[in-house]
Design an enzyme around this catalytic site. Sequence first.
Site, short mmCIF file in Angstrom:
data_model
loop_
_atom_site.label_atom_id
_atom_site.label_comp_id
_atom_site.label_asym_id
_atom_site.label_seq_id
_atom_site.Cartn_x
_atom_site.Cartn_y
_atom_site.Cartn_z
N LEU A 93 0.86 -1.17 0.00
CA LEU A 93 0.00 0.00 0.00
C LEU A 93 0.90 1.23 0.00
O LEU A 93 1.98 1.20 0.60
CB LEU A 93 -0.91 0.03 1.24
CG LEU A 93 -1.93 -1.10 1.40
CD1 LEU A 93 -2.66 -0.96 2.73
CD2 LEU A 93 -2.93 -1.09 0.24
N ASP A 94 0.47 2.30 -0.66
CA ASP A 94 1.25 3.53 -0.64
C ASP A 94 1.37 4.06 0.79
O ASP A 94 0.54 3.74 1.65
CB ASP A 94 0.58 4.59 -1.52
CG ASP A 94 0.55 4.19 -2.99
OD1 ASP A 94 1.41 3.38 -3.40
OD2 ASP A 94 -0.34 4.67 -3.71
N LYS A 95 2.37 4.89 1.00
CA LYS A 95 2.66 5.42 2.34
C LYS A 95 1.42 5.99 3.02
O LYS A 95 1.15 5.71 4.20
CB LYS A 95 3.74 6.50 2.24
CG LYS A 95 4.06 7.20 3.55
CD LYS A 95 5.09 8.29 3.37
CE LYS A 95 5.37 9.02 4.67
NZ LYS A 95 6.36 10.10 4.51
N ARG B 267 -5.17 5.52 -7.97
CA ARG B 267 -4.93 6.96 -8.05
C ARG B 267 -4.75 7.40 -9.50
O ARG B 267 -5.29 8.43 -9.94
CB ARG B 267 -3.71 7.32 -7.21
CG ARG B 267 -3.86 6.97 -5.74
CD ARG B 267 -2.54 6.98 -5.00
NE ARG B 267 -1.95 8.31 -4.99
CZ ARG B 267 -0.71 8.55 -4.54
NH1 ARG B 267 0.04 7.55 -4.10
NH2 ARG B 267 -0.24 9.78 -4.56
#
Length: 325
Positions: free
Chosen positions: A138-140, A238
Amino acid sequence: MSEQISLQAEVPIELGGKRLDQILAQLFPDFSRSRIKTWILDEKVAVNGQTLSTPKEKLFGGELVEIETQIEAEREYEAQDIALDIVYEDDDILVINKPMGLVVHPGAGNPNGTVLNALLHHHPDIINVPRAGIVHRLDKDTTGLMVVAKTIQAQTHLVKNLQARTNFTREYEAICNGTMTAGGVIEKPIGRHATKRTHMAVHEMGKPAITHYRVAEKFRAHTRLRLRLETGRTHQIRVHMAYLKHPLIGDQLYGGRPCPPKNASETFLDTLRGFKRQALHAIKLSIAHPITGEMMTWEAPIPEDMQALTDILRGDSKENPQIEY
């Protein structure tokens, strides 16, 4: 520190005529084809006592195959006492609810203080599993559910399911700019941006990427979405939502700047401007357990910042009802 691997088996007659790497992949399904091929090339495989180093070598059936090798640990990373929100754990896997701001894997700009460092502290033996058992990321600033493999066998099966797009389902909650009228499927390839090297983008030379989405709730100038990933490209949701001209609220990388509707209250405006991360949460995870095969599902509650944002959007819609003709 490393894990010693000792395997042996007799080649079934029905597998006679097949290649060595194909036979080993069937005999030892707990290990990936690429790992088995590497063992053959590194001369770690013996057939009837004779070392073979050619993956394409064909066997007759009835031979005794033996593998003696070691799997090196992830030595370059250190264990760090970082709290993990563990939703589920057994001998083979653990599922965590990742908070905002926590990077999954060490990299440029984030040499430590990551999920990987936390995993090494929580379960030291995971050092023997490549990438400390991390099979998806998962992104930060994306929150929510991740599954981690605690053994090589579990990791192999999870990765196979993830790549085959079977028995591995990831669902997300998101809030985007603009009012969307209906759901759909985005099937656009994603690759590295031509000039912005930290960005991803839709372009025809990219890797296949498929995102399913449906409208969960509509507001005056925003939409709450439920999304399901069929593939897992970097920044996929995104990038796909930005491609549709509906970037996620707070996504500063892909154009999610505040877009308030007319007559919005100061509280509404402050909340929108103060939301500094992409409004994206991995809400649901369903997998077949890599060892038992049992289907398992977990859900993670909406984080407080996204819930507060949703409440503000709902309140604004009630205070400013739109007239329908």
